[in-house]
Scaffold this active site. Structure first.
Site, mmCIF file in Angstrom:
data_model
loop_
_atom_site.group_PDB
_atom_site.id
_atom_site.type_symbol
_atom_site.label_atom_id
_atom_site.label_comp_id
_atom_site.label_asym_id
_atom_site.label_seq_id
_atom_site.Cartn_x
_atom_site.Cartn_y
_atom_site.Cartn_z
ATOM 1 N N CYS A 35 -10.713 4.247 8.264
ATOM 2 C CA CYS A 35 -10.477 4.294 6.716
ATOM 3 C C CYS A 35 -9.474 2.757 6.773
ATOM 4 O O CYS A 35 -9.299 2.215 5.692
ATOM 5 C CB CYS A 35 -9.903 5.089 6.794
ATOM 6 S SG CYS A 35 -8.545 5.637 4.580
ATOM 7 N N GLY A 55 4.457 8.012 0.813
ATOM 8 C CA GLY A 55 5.321 9.049 2.072
ATOM 9 C C GLY A 55 6.499 8.256 1.962
ATOM 10 O O GLY A 55 6.943 7.510 1.713
ATOM 11 N N VAL A 56 7.512 8.086 2.996
ATOM 12 C CA VAL A 56 8.596 8.040 2.949
ATOM 13 C C VAL A 56 8.558 6.663 3.785
ATOM 14 O O VAL A 56 9.152 5.365 3.057
ATOM 15 C CB VAL A 56 9.442 8.939 4.269
ATOM 16 C CG1 VAL A 56 9.146 9.082 5.104
ATOM 17 C CG2 VAL A 56 11.079 7.544 3.720
ATOM 18 N N LEU A 91 -4.860 3.497 -2.759
ATOM 19 C CA LEU A 91 -5.988 3.960 -2.928
ATOM 20 C C LEU A 91 -5.909 5.374 -3.227
ATOM 21 O O LEU A 91 -5.794 5.957 -2.569
ATOM 22 C CB LEU A 91 -6.198 3.026 -1.829
ATOM 23 C CG LEU A 91 -6.586 1.913 -1.181
ATOM 24 C CD1 LEU A 91 -7.379 1.714 0.065
ATOM 25 C CD2 LEU A 91 -6.948 1.497 -2.588
ATOM 26 N N CYS A 149 -7.199 14.181 4.948
ATOM 27 C CA CYS A 149 -7.131 13.861 3.734
ATOM 28 C C CYS A 149 -7.742 14.988 3.291
ATOM 29 O O CYS A 149 -7.605 16.072 2.193
ATOM 30 C CB CYS A 149 -6.791 13.358 2.641
ATOM 31 S SG CYS A 149 -7.846 11.734 3.276
ATOM 32 N N ALA A 161 1.072 -0.846 0.024
ATOM 33 C CA ALA A 161 -0.305 0.204 0.368
ATOM 34 C C ALA A 161 0.947 1.279 -0.478
ATOM 35 O O ALA A 161 1.425 1.422 0.660
ATOM 36 C CB ALA A 161 -1.274 0.061 1.143
ATOM 37 N N MET A 162 0.762 1.772 -0.802
ATOM 38 C CA MET A 162 1.448 3.105 -1.448
ATOM 39 C C MET A 162 0.902 4.421 -1.372
ATOM 40 O O MET A 162 0.230 4.088 -2.263
ATOM 41 C CB MET A 162 2.500 2.831 -2.780
ATOM 42 C CG MET A 162 3.549 1.024 -3.078
ATOM 43 S SD MET A 162 4.353 1.204 -4.674
ATOM 44 C CE MET A 162 5.785 2.896 -4.274
ATOM 45 N N SER A 163 1.332 5.328 -0.327
ATOM 46 C CA SER A 163 0.568 6.446 0.016
ATOM 47 C C SER A 163 1.575 8.304 -0.211
ATOM 48 O O SER A 163 0.799 8.519 -1.114
ATOM 49 C CB SER A 163 0.910 6.504 1.474
ATOM 50 O OG SER A 163 1.879 6.386 2.068
#
Length: 375
Positions: free
Chosen positions: A116, A14-15, A40, A214, A10-12
């Site tokens: 979420c 962020g680091v 997402l 968000c 799951a790639m948001s």
């Protein structure tokens, strides 16, 4: 021939999640692990721009922004892994945004990040991962997930870096979800994660963490509620009422209960020789009770809509530590069953601002026993 395990990260943008992808992509070289990046798409950051004081241009770097999608895609390209963006805006609005609005209008203070996680990041994301053949999902949350064969249960634990502990937001994860989830950063500190990101040549190694919800620019809930309801063709409910002291004396009036949260000091609309805080919000009578800081302290709470992790359920009183806010230091209490899907907790020492709508998460040492929603 060894069977390949596929992991969806799951790639948001962020680091943390980018570093997880880098760590797992390195394992990809063993040909026993295949890594796929998933992001997402949850909310259109321009949707309410310019309405009721909301900025015209989305703030750069907000969680789930287009900038984050760009950063996640760039990381995936850098690592040489497949990458997909999954549109879940309709589900996000239904299961996170709308409940958030309804809770605020009812005088409670919700936590959208927990919703979420429960409904999207560890539910819909897992379903999406399975549809592309992935066996597990991996996220950048700071938590530890282990299987205990003696209890035949997956156990969620606090991470090595307690300053980044995110177990408070993960209490709703089911045994099924935990069994397919990896938290590769659980035994690392934030500085170590940034160093690993540098070693993998990730240009966002120094990217600051997102601090905002968000879908709420600048954290102004009133602006968002007004703009969202107007967009939906709904009027702001009439919840104006009396502002009363803890002795019942009416000392003023307010425009609506959605403007308040338990523990609030500023914006009460009434002068006083000593500081006043919101003590209670009555959604039925629209009365908002205020009083001294000391009156915010309570030794009990009740929670419902429970989820149990380290135990199958609570059948007898249990000694636990309870966290009632993300930055709250877990406090010792006795937890007892209080009816179907409800518990009552009695703290050893009074706790400040136990807020309806927030989560109460129960700990036994580093283990998450379970949690529920304060009411």
């Amino acid at each position: 021939m060894t069977e390949t395990t596929t992991i969806a990260v799951a790639m948001s943008g962020g680091v943390d999640s980018s570093t997880v992808a880098a760590i797992l992509a390195r394992a990809d070289g063993d040909s026993e692990v295949a890594v796929v990046g998933l992001t997402l798409q949850l909310w259109d950051q321009t949707r309410l721009a310019g309405k009721h004081g909301i900025p015209d241009a989305p703030k750069a770097g907000r969680c789930c922004s287009l900038d984050d999608v760009y950063d996640a895609r760039h990381v995936a390209e850098h690592l040489g892994i497949p990458y997909y963006v999954v549109n879940q805006q309709e589900r996000f609005e239904r299961d996170v945004v709308r409940p958030f609005v309804d809770e605020y209008l009812a005088g409670r203070t919700p936590i959208p990040c927990s919703l979420c996680n429960n409904h999207l990041k560890f539910d819909q994301l897992l379903k999406t991962a399975r549809s592309i053949g992935a066996d597990h999902i991996a996220t950048g949350h700071y938590a530890v997930n282990e299987y205990d064969p003696e209890r035949s249960r997956w156990i969620l634990k606090r991470p090595a870096d307690l300053a980044k502990d995110q177990t408070y937001f993960l209490f709703g994860l089911t045994q099924e979800q935990l069994s397919h989830t990896l938290f590769p950063l659980g035994r690392m500190t934030k500085p170590e994660v940034r160093e690993v990101a540098r070693q993998h040549g990730l240009r966002l190694a120094e990217k600051p963490d997102s601090q905002e919800i968000c879908f709420i620019p600048g954290g102004d809930y009133k602006q968002f509620l007004t703009a969202y309801l107007e967009e939906q063709g709904e009027a702001m409910p009439e919840t104006a009422g009396a502002l009363v002291a803890s002795n019942g004396e009416v000392i003023g009036h307010h425009d609506g209960i959605s403007n308040f949260t338990v523990g609030q000091r500023k914006g009460l609309g009434v002068s006083s020789p000593t500081p006043l805080y919101v003590l209670q919000i009555d959604a039925t009578s629209h009365r908002v009770t205020v009083g001294a800081d000391a009156e915010l302290a309570t030794r009990t709470l009740r929670a419902r809509r429970l989820n149990w992790i380290s135990i199958p359920g609570l059948t007898a009183p249990m000694r636990v530590r309870i966290k009632i806010r993300h930055r709250h230091e877990p406090a010792w209490a006795v937890l007892e069953p209080a009816g179907p899907d409800e518990v009552q907790a009695t703290f050893d020492e009074p706790q400040r601002a136990v807020t309806p709508g927030q989560s109460a998460v129960f700990y036994d040492g580093d283990e998450v026993v379970g949690g529920g929603w304060i009411y």
